[in-house]
Design an enzyme around this catalytic site. Structure first.
Site, mmCIF file in Angstrom:
data_model
loop_
_atom_site.group_PDB
_atom_site.id
_atom_site.type_symbol
_atom_site.label_atom_id
_atom_site.label_comp_id
_atom_site.label_asym_id
_atom_site.label_seq_id
_atom_site.Cartn_x
_atom_site.Cartn_y
_atom_site.Cartn_z
ATOM 1 N N GLU A 111 0.827 -0.917 -0.165
ATOM 2 C CA GLU A 111 0.046 -0.329 0.042
ATOM 3 C C GLU A 111 1.120 1.067 0.027
ATOM 4 O O GLU A 111 0.699 1.948 0.841
ATOM 5 C CB GLU A 111 -0.532 -0.356 1.081
ATOM 6 N N GLU A 140 -5.478 -8.833 0.019
ATOM 7 C CA GLU A 140 -5.793 -8.340 1.250
ATOM 8 C C GLU A 140 -7.440 -8.112 1.244
ATOM 9 O O GLU A 140 -7.781 -7.885 0.268
ATOM 10 C CB GLU A 140 -5.541 -7.252 2.047
HETATM 11 O O1 AHR Z 1 -4.965 -5.814 7.086
HETATM 12 C C1 AHR Z 1 -4.864 -5.019 7.761
HETATM 13 C C2 AHR Z 1 -3.967 -3.504 7.467
HETATM 14 O O2 AHR Z 1 -5.132 -3.215 6.379
HETATM 15 C C3 AHR Z 1 -3.017 -4.056 6.549
HETATM 16 O O3 AHR Z 1 -2.063 -3.598 7.383
HETATM 17 C C4 AHR Z 1 -2.390 -2.908 5.258
HETATM 18 O O4 AHR Z 1 -2.377 -3.437 4.381
HETATM 19 C C5 AHR Z 1 -4.366 -2.822 5.314
HETATM 20 O O5 AHR Z 1 -4.168 -1.243 5.397
#
Ligand code: AHR
Length: 502
Positions: free
Chosen positions: A176, A294
């Site tokens: 990110e 994610e």
């Molecule tokens: O999964 C929690 C957080 O969400 C992670 O650290 C990040 O990559 C995302 O913003």
């Protein structure tokens, strides 16, 4: 029982959405809260292995069946010095993790993680820090992890008791990196520069690896979609995948929450267009595929309202408790990944244990399955083969802002011996009769399956009632000549398995 008019799902083996990559069923372990410490690793736990891994969690992870685990972050990785986590445990430094306001003991590092992943029967997707660090440290990590021996970093690994290389094939180029919450956040040109040099050196060290570049974190970022255009352009020759993330916050009303995976699908389509327009611009020969590394339901607004105030060791952070509706949303997000399987090759449910996770634990106590465990487990095992494009006709429910929302959402995967169909019923008030038509396949005489549903859609699993919510078998469904009919209860998720004849 209140029913809507019959819905119709038509599947045909000529209308496919692509082969389902086994890596679509990955998960994520970040050094965050109690995911590692108290989650997968707890040396004093009654079930701990000699290496300090929680045996009860290992068993649940094997049952869950993730094929791949991303590590060690997430936001954490952007300030991480991987060297802190290797070598004799008593020499490892205790650091401040600025991402989550936590003390990191470094007791658990790369070698422990790879050994744990082997015990869990899953493979590793490792992320390099491109926030506060760069190409030199990324290259050193690949050399430490993958080089057989005879060089500084590979010899160091061997001196740490790890003779054979870990052979990690999949690597993320940071996390990110467009987010200002990230340590060492970058503009797109800054990221392209550091990521391309890192990619070069990582590949020169081990040409077999595959690389995932950071897409813009979410479609609501003001970096989107320019970031994606610039990054895909700048890294087209270096990266194999572009990373996407989506978290859905149930703060919205229930219908909007259940419909939110539709926006995730739109996001995927748009990013595919970005990849393809750059391919055309560069006269390229390869499709840049996507890594949805994610996704989950996350009460992110609760977290933002209660940010940690003091430094602690392995605090309970992001320990969302999931109910039945949350499980339907996660299941529907997985349908999206299946329908987009032609381009989405990697998926990671974030995260694995305690932190927005399918598995929860009590330190020194039990471990149990959250509601979201079930759809993941079923799809990880049974959604293998060719994803079929579902042609779905159903009624809609009107949402004041979003307009008409289809009451059903479906995905289907044709395996070697059976056809698996997954359907969410979003209606809170209506059972939906679904006519399934499969005109071209020779099907067996009856289908079986499971349904996840409860009269109380807010019901959750807890340490005391770990199985309050679990899927129950549906009554076997007789197959007609070209299909069958099933009834989908309100607020439910169903899996139907139809054997292929002969
Ligand atoms: O999964 C929690 C957080 O969400 C992670 O650290 C990040 O990559 C995302 O913003």
């Amino acid at each position: 029982m209140i029913m809507t008019s019959a819905a119709q799902l038509t599947l045909h083996s000529d209308f496919t959405a692509g082969e389902v990559d086994s890596r679509l069923f990955g998960s994520f372990v970040e050094h965050l809260g109690r995911c590692v410490y108290g989650g997968i690793y707890e040396p004093g736990h009654p079930t701990a292995t000699d290496e300090g891994f929680r045996g009860d969690v290992l068993e649940l992870v094997r049952e869950l069946g993730p094929t791949l685990i991303r590590h060690p972050g997430g936001n954490f990785v952007s300030g991480y010095r991987w060297e802190d986590g290797v070598g004799p445990s008593h020499d490892r430094p205790r650091r401040l993790d600025l991402a989550w306001k936590t003390y990191e003991s470094n007791e658990f590092g790369l070698n422990e993680f790879c050994s744990w992943a082997r015990s869990a029967g899953t493979s590793v997707m490792e992320t390099v820090n491109l926030g506060t660090r760069g190409p030199t440290e990324a290259q050193a990590l690949v050399e430490y992890a993958n080089h057989p021996g005879g060089s500084y970093w590979s010899d160091l690994r061997q001196s740490h008791g790890v003779e054979k290389p870990h052979d990690i094939r999949l690597w993320c180029l940071g996390n990110e990196m467009d987010g200002n919450w990230q340590m060492g956040a970058k503009t797109a040109p800054e990221y392209v520069r550091v990521a391309s040099e890192s990619a070069k050196m990582m590949r020169w060290t081990d040409p077999r690896i595959e690389l995932v570049a950071c897409g813009s974190t979410a479609p609501n970022m003001n970096t989107y979609p320019e970031w994606d255009l610039e990054v895909v352009d700048g890294l087209y020759d270096h990266a194999d995948y572009l990373s996407l993330h989506t978290y859905i916050d149930p703060k919205k009303d229930r219908l909007a929450f259940l419909a939110a995976p539709m926006q995730m699908e739109e996001y995927i389509r748009r990013v595919i267009s970005v990849c393809d327009v750059i391919r055309a611009k560069r006269r390229g020969k390869k499709d840049l595929n996507l890594a949805f590394d994610e996704y989950n339901v996350w009460r992110i607004s609760d977290y933002a309202a209660n940010l940690p105030k003091e430094w602690r060791v392995a605090p309970a952070l992001l320990e969302d408790t999931y109910d039945v509706v949350d499980a339907l949303v996660v299941a529907t997000m997985m349908h999206v990944l299946l329908r987009q399987a032609g381009r989405v090759k990697i998926g990671c449910l974030a995260q694995l244990v305690n932190v927005i996770a399918p598995i929860r634990t009590v330190n020194g106590g039990p471990a149990w399955k959250q509601t979201i465990f079930h759809p993941f487990q079923i799809m990880a095992r049974h959604a293998r083969g060719l994803s079929l494009q579902p042609a779905l006709r159903c009624s809609t429910e009107k949402h004041r802002e979003l307009g008409p929302i289809p009451v059903l959402d479906a995905a289907a995967v044709l395996g070697e011996r059976s056809l698996s169909i997954f359907v969410t019923n979003r209606s809170a008030s209506h059972s939906v009769p679904l006519q399934i038509r499969v005109p071209d396949l020779q099907l067996g005489s009856r289908a079986t399956g499971l349904v996840l549903q409860n009269r109380n859609p807010r019901m959750t699993n807890t340490a005391r009632r770990p199985d309050a919510i679990r899927p129950r078998p549906i009554r076997p469904v007789p197959m007609g000549k070209k299909g069958c009919k099933i009834l989908l209860p309100p607020l439910s998720w169903s899996w139907l398995e139809i054997p292929l004849a002969g």
